[in-house]
Design a protein around this motif. Structure first.
Motif, PDB file in Angstrom:
ATOM      1  N   UNK A  19      -5.464  11.940  -3.512  1.00 31.26           N
ATOM      2  CA  UNK A  19      -6.409  12.332  -4.470  1.00 31.26           C
ATOM      3  C   UNK A  19      -7.829  12.125  -3.714  1.00 31.26           C
ATOM      4  N   UNK A  20      -8.570  12.713  -4.499  1.00 28.01           N
ATOM      5  CA  UNK A  20     -10.039  12.779  -3.595  1.00 28.01           C
ATOM      6  C   UNK A  20     -11.175  12.663  -4.870  1.00 28.01           C
ATOM      7  N   UNK A  21     -12.407  12.150  -4.350  1.00 35.10           N
ATOM      8  CA  UNK A  21     -13.632  12.635  -5.224  1.00 35.10           C
ATOM      9  C   UNK A  21     -14.660  13.522  -4.404  1.00 35.10           C
ATOM     10  N   UNK A  22     -15.540  13.948  -5.283  1.00 32.65           N
ATOM     11  CA  UNK A  22     -16.626  14.885  -4.464  1.00 32.65           C
ATOM     12  C   UNK A  22     -17.837  14.465  -4.950  1.00 32.65           C
ATOM     13  N   UNK A  23     -18.754  13.864  -4.331  1.00 37.36           N
ATOM     14  CA  UNK A  23     -20.113  13.811  -4.854  1.00 37.36           C
ATOM     15  C   UNK A  23     -21.112  14.654  -4.495  1.00 37.36           C
ATOM     16  N   UNK A  24     -21.860  15.399  -5.149  1.00 42.41           N
ATOM     17  CA  UNK A  24     -22.964  16.191  -4.604  1.00 42.41           C
ATOM     18  C   UNK A  24     -24.311  15.236  -4.507  1.00 42.41           C
ATOM     19  N   UNK A  25     -24.868  15.166  -3.415  1.00 42.80           N
ATOM     20  CA  UNK A  25     -25.904  14.625  -3.054  1.00 42.80           C
ATOM     21  C   UNK A  25     -27.192  14.956  -2.543  1.00 42.80           C
ATOM     22  N   UNK A  26     -28.168  14.503  -2.339  1.00 47.64           N
ATOM     23  CA  UNK A  26     -29.504  15.135  -1.576  1.00 47.64           C
ATOM     24  C   UNK A  26     -29.144  14.609  -0.232  1.00 47.64           C
ATOM     25  N   UNK A  27     -29.918  15.290   0.612  1.00 47.33           N
ATOM     26  CA  UNK A  27     -29.830  14.890   2.025  1.00 47.33           C
ATOM     27  C   UNK A  27     -30.338  13.447   2.031  1.00 47.33           C
ATOM     28  N   UNK A  28     -29.966  12.752   3.355  1.00 53.49           N
ATOM     29  CA  UNK A  28     -30.261  11.355   3.501  1.00 53.49           C
ATOM     30  C   UNK A  28     -28.895  10.560   3.827  1.00 53.49           C
ATOM     31  N   UNK A  29     -29.186   9.366   3.656  1.00 49.62           N
ATOM     32  CA  UNK A  29     -27.986   8.282   4.155  1.00 49.62           C
ATOM     33  C   UNK A  29     -27.701   7.498   2.973  1.00 49.62           C
ATOM     34  N   UNK A  30     -26.391   7.238   2.730  1.00 56.07           N
ATOM     35  CA  UNK A  30     -25.846   6.670   1.483  1.00 56.07           C
ATOM     36  C   UNK A  30     -24.824   5.462   2.090  1.00 56.07           C
ATOM     37  N   UNK A  95      -5.307   8.570   0.667  1.00 62.00           N
ATOM     38  CA  UNK A  95      -3.629   9.240   1.226  1.00 62.00           C
ATOM     39  C   UNK A  95      -2.927   8.051   1.426  1.00 62.00           C
ATOM     40  N   UNK A  96      -1.588   8.202   0.452  1.00 63.48           N
ATOM     41  CA  UNK A  96      -0.710   7.013   0.634  1.00 63.48           C
ATOM     42  C   UNK A  96       0.181   7.057   1.808  1.00 63.48           C
ATOM     43  N   UNK A  97       0.735   5.721   2.340  1.00 64.73           N
ATOM     44  CA  UNK A  97       1.883   6.073   3.188  1.00 64.73           C
ATOM     45  C   UNK A  97       2.746   5.042   2.607  1.00 64.73           C
ATOM     46  N   UNK A  98       2.446   4.121   1.674  1.00 57.56           N
ATOM     47  CA  UNK A  98       3.583   3.356   0.931  1.00 57.56           C
ATOM     48  C   UNK A  98       3.131   3.356  -0.391  1.00 57.56           C
ATOM     49  N   UNK A  99       4.003   3.575  -1.323  1.00 57.02           N
ATOM     50  CA  UNK A  99       3.697   3.484  -2.778  1.00 57.02           C
ATOM     51  C   UNK A  99       2.621   4.537  -3.021  1.00 57.02           C
ATOM     52  N   UNK A 100       1.631   4.254  -3.796  1.00 56.60           N
ATOM     53  CA  UNK A 100       0.460   5.163  -4.169  1.00 56.60           C
ATOM     54  C   UNK A 100      -0.890   4.587  -3.526  1.00 56.60           C
ATOM     55  N   UNK A 101      -1.848   5.504  -3.137  1.00 56.03           N
ATOM     56  CA  UNK A 101      -3.288   5.009  -3.011  1.00 56.03           C
ATOM     57  C   UNK A 101      -3.861   4.503  -4.310  1.00 56.03           C
ATOM     58  N   UNK A 102      -4.708   3.814  -4.473  1.00 55.53           N
ATOM     59  CA  UNK A 102      -5.535   3.351  -5.577  1.00 55.53           C
ATOM     60  C   UNK A 102      -7.006   2.955  -5.487  1.00 55.53           C
ATOM     61  N   UNK A 103      -7.772   3.392  -6.268  1.00 55.11           N
ATOM     62  CA  UNK A 103      -9.175   2.716  -6.259  1.00 55.11           C
ATOM     63  C   UNK A 103      -9.463   2.212  -7.577  1.00 55.11           C
ATOM     64  N   UNK A 104     -10.230   1.319  -7.638  1.00 53.44           N
ATOM     65  CA  UNK A 104     -10.754   0.922  -9.329  1.00 53.44           C
ATOM     66  C   UNK A 104     -12.083   1.451  -9.578  1.00 53.44           C
ATOM     67  N   UNK A 105     -13.270   1.540  -8.427  1.00 55.44           N
ATOM     68  CA  UNK A 105     -14.365   1.985  -8.915  1.00 55.44           C
ATOM     69  C   UNK A 105     -14.990   2.483  -7.540  1.00 55.44           C
ATOM     70  N   UNK A 106     -15.949   3.265  -7.472  1.00 58.94           N
ATOM     71  CA  UNK A 106     -16.651   3.817  -6.418  1.00 58.94           C
ATOM     72  C   UNK A 106     -18.069   4.076  -6.684  1.00 58.94           C
ATOM     73  N   UNK A 107     -18.994   3.345  -5.741  1.00 51.17           N
ATOM     74  CA  UNK A 107     -20.424   3.422  -5.992  1.00 51.17           C
ATOM     75  C   UNK A 107     -20.959   4.057  -4.641  1.00 51.17           C
ATOM     76  N   UNK A 108     -21.782   4.988  -4.799  1.00 51.32           N
ATOM     77  CA  UNK A 108     -22.727   5.596  -4.060  1.00 51.32           C
ATOM     78  C   UNK A 108     -24.082   5.620  -4.117  1.00 51.32           C
TER      79      UNK A 108
END
Length: 112
Positions: A19-30, A95-108
């Motif tokens: 699975x994936x997430x896509x974040x539209x952002x302004x130019x710069x470093x994050x 991308x999982x190789x064993x069981x499922x991949x997971x994430x609790x939260x994402x901060x950008x």
């Protein structure tokens, strides 16, 4: 969930084989911070996955339980100087190789 500030962020999750997430952002470093806590599998090696940011592997064979050294303990992984792709996006893929991949939260957060 133990330890981390904002512990409620570690009490929800998204999981899947790929699975994936896509974040539209302004130019710069994050700074991209991924927040994890293992609350399902009980032994190291029972959940293993890779994480890519804009196609570059930033975590390989990541095992939350092995890294956190404890069940239900929050752990963060931060990556500095992430730039958006040519379309102005930061794309994070799990991308999982064993069981499922997971994430609790994402901060950008934009860096100065």
């Amino acid at each position: 969930i133990e330890a981390k500030q904002d512990h409620e962020l570690y009490q929800t999750e998204r999981w899947g084989a790929d699975f994936s997430y896509t974040f539209p952002v302004k130019p710069g470093k994050y700074r991209v911070t991924l927040k994890f806590a293992e609350c399902y599998v009980k032994e190291p090696g029972q959940r293993v996955f890779d994480v890519l940011i804009n196609g570059k592997k930033v975590l390989e064979n990541f095992d939350i339980l092995k890294e956190a050294k404890s069940f239900e303990k929050g752990i963060d992984k931060s990556f500095e100087n992430i730039r958006p792709d040519a379309s102005g996006l930061i794309k994070i893929r799990f991308i999982a190789s064993v069981q499922n991949a997971k994430v609790c939260a994402i901060e950008v957060i934009r860096q100065k």
